[in-house]
Design an enzyme around this catalytic site. Structure first.
Site, PDB file in Angstrom:
ATOM      1  N   THR A 282       0.792  -1.107   0.113  1.00  0.00           N
ATOM      2  CA  THR A 282      -0.018  -0.106  -0.012  1.00  0.00           C
ATOM      3  C   THR A 282       0.899   1.308   0.164  1.00  0.00           C
ATOM      4  OG1 THR A 282      -1.752  -1.188   1.213  1.00  0.00           O
ATOM      5  CG2 THR A 282      -1.494   1.209   1.377  1.00  0.00           C
TER       6      THR A 282
ATOM      7  N   ARG B  11     -14.599  -6.576  -1.457  1.00  0.00           N
ATOM      8  CA  ARG B  11     -13.995  -6.103  -0.174  1.00  0.00           C
ATOM      9  C   ARG B  11     -13.290  -4.746  -0.247  1.00  0.00           C
ATOM     10  NH1 ARG B  11      -8.477  -4.611   1.835  1.00  0.00           N
ATOM     11  NH2 ARG B  11      -8.578  -5.177   4.146  1.00  0.00           N
ATOM     12  N   ILE B  12     -13.525  -4.146   0.598  1.00  0.00           N
ATOM     13  CA  ILE B  12     -13.052  -2.680   0.763  1.00  0.00           C
ATOM     14  C   ILE B  12     -12.371  -2.435   2.187  1.00  0.00           C
ATOM     15  CG2 ILE B  12     -13.702  -0.328   1.177  1.00  0.00           C
ATOM     16  CD1 ILE B  12     -16.368  -0.795  -0.606  1.00  0.00           C
ATOM     17  N   GLY B  13     -11.247  -1.934   2.117  1.00  0.00           N
ATOM     18  CA  GLY B  13     -10.278  -1.736   2.821  1.00  0.00           C
ATOM     19  C   GLY B  13     -10.382  -0.501   3.740  1.00  0.00           C
ATOM     20  N   ASP B  14      -9.161  -0.153   4.312  1.00  0.00           N
ATOM     21  CA  ASP B  14      -9.108   0.985   5.275  1.00  0.00           C
ATOM     22  C   ASP B  14      -8.651   2.198   4.336  1.00  0.00           C
ATOM     23  OD1 ASP B  14      -5.602   1.622   5.808  1.00  0.00           O
ATOM     24  OD2 ASP B  14      -6.364  -0.251   5.191  1.00  0.00           O
TER      25      ASP B  14
ATOM     26  N   GLY C  96      -1.138  -1.242   6.469  1.00  0.00           N
ATOM     27  CA  GLY C  96      -1.157  -2.500   7.164  1.00  0.00           C
ATOM     28  C   GLY C  96      -2.503  -3.338   7.247  1.00  0.00           C
TER      29      GLY C  96
ATOM     30  N   GLY D 285      -6.218  -3.781   6.770  1.00  0.00           N
ATOM     31  CA  GLY D 285      -7.219  -2.951   6.958  1.00  0.00           C
ATOM     32  C   GLY D 285      -8.026  -3.088   7.841  1.00  0.00           C
TER      33      GLY D 285
END
EC number: 3.4.19.5
Length: 329
Positions: A195, A223-226, A246, A248
């Protein structure tokens, strides 16, 4: 008060035995992107333009998990996400589920500048990018042999990167190397390399942040992360600008980026104190890192993983490019 910039290329279990052919290209990319950002700040560019410029360049580098180097979903597809935020106005833009746009962070910037919204996803974000003339390519552009191999390894191990997987999927490895990698990683293999993000502040105290990622190897489709979640992986206000990296799910639960700003605003902590507390106390060990700058030009880059690809520079001449903790840390 002076300008400052910091950027990251992901955090995770990065063994000190990491071979030069895996390490040096990323270090060189960070150095190049840092110089781009420094030159822009010295030329009085707005921090928003600086962070977009730097993150675009990082997205174009296949060694990172963003843009060209984005990892693959369980279906073997790419779903990129990005976010950008201006500290002074708190305007922001975020996108998820991009499959053809070359630079996801530029779509996020357009969402911020050209719509009444903050967040666009999937087909809507793709259509919006095309309407505004952003560069797109066939999805196969992002399907690299390295990421195909990473997905294969993840499926063989029945793991999602960052979810207790047993191999560093950031670089494909041969079967007979797996035990060596596990030993170097202390058995956890919880690598999050990839990232990308950048934070910047100018001489007037204007702050901005941007983050971009391809997510997790073998993640579920959708899926959606941070990264695109305001306050989790990306946040800026009048006190600081933060870009996190890191695992998420852990970063979202802890609202990592917002908590750094809140500790400064409500508790009166310094940037370094606030960031150290969040990384040390708010998220589990081995799950997160961040880069941050304050309105007064402070910079900090804490992480609780084995390492984090990172770089920073300040107007007073300080420069740092590193992976593992320094002796001072």
């Amino acid at each position: 008060m002076g300008w400052a910039i910091a950027l990251h290329g992901g955090a995770g279990d990065i063994p000190r035995s990491l071979s030069p052919d895996r390490r040096l290209p990323r270090e060189a990319a960070l150095r190049h992107c840092l110089q781009l950002g420094v030159s822009a700040l010295q030329s009085h560019a707005h921090p928003l333009d600086v962070v977009e410029l730097v993150v675009c360049e990082l997205e174009n580098h296949p060694q990172f998990n963003a843009g060209k180097g984005s990892v693959l979903t369980t279906d073997g597809t790419v779903e990129m996400e990005a976010c950008i935020m201006d500290g002074k106005t708190m305007r922001c833009g975020a996108v998820s589920g991009l499959t053809t746009v070359v630079n996801a962070v530029s779509v996020a910037r357009l969402v911020m500048d050209k719509t009444p919204h903050i967040y666009l996803g999937f087909q809507g974000a793709e259509a919006f990018a095309r309407e505004h003339g952003l560069e797109t390519v066939d999805p196969s552009h992002f399907i690299t042999p390295e990421n195909i191999e990473r997905l294969k390894q993840a499926k063989e191990a029945n793991r999602v990167q960052g979810m207790a997987q047993q191999i560093d999927y950031t670089q494909p490895i041969k079967q007979d190397e797996k035990s060596e990698v596990l030993a170097a990683n202390g058995g956890s293999g919880d690598s999050q390399i990839g990232t990308v993000g950048c934070v910047a502040v100018d001489r007037d105290g204007n702050l901005a942040t941007a983050t971009s990622t391809g997510g997790l190897v073998n993640k579920m489709v959708g899926r959606i992360g941070d990264t695109p979640v305001i306050g989790a992986g990306t946040y800026a206000n009048s006190y600081c600008a933060v870009s996190a990296t890191g695992r998420g799910e852990a970063v979202i639960r802890a609202t990592v980026a917002r908590d750094v700003a809140a500790l400064m605003e409500y508790k009166g902590l310094s940037l370094q104190e606030a960031a150290a507390y969040v990384v040390g106390e708010r998220v589990p060990q081995g799950t997160a890192g961040l880069v941050a700058v304050s309105a007064s030009g402070e910079v900090t880059m804490p992480f609780n993983t084995t390492g984090m690809f990172r770089a920073c520079a300040t107007e007073d001449g300080y420069t740092e490019i590193g992976i593992w903790p320094t002796e001072q840390e």
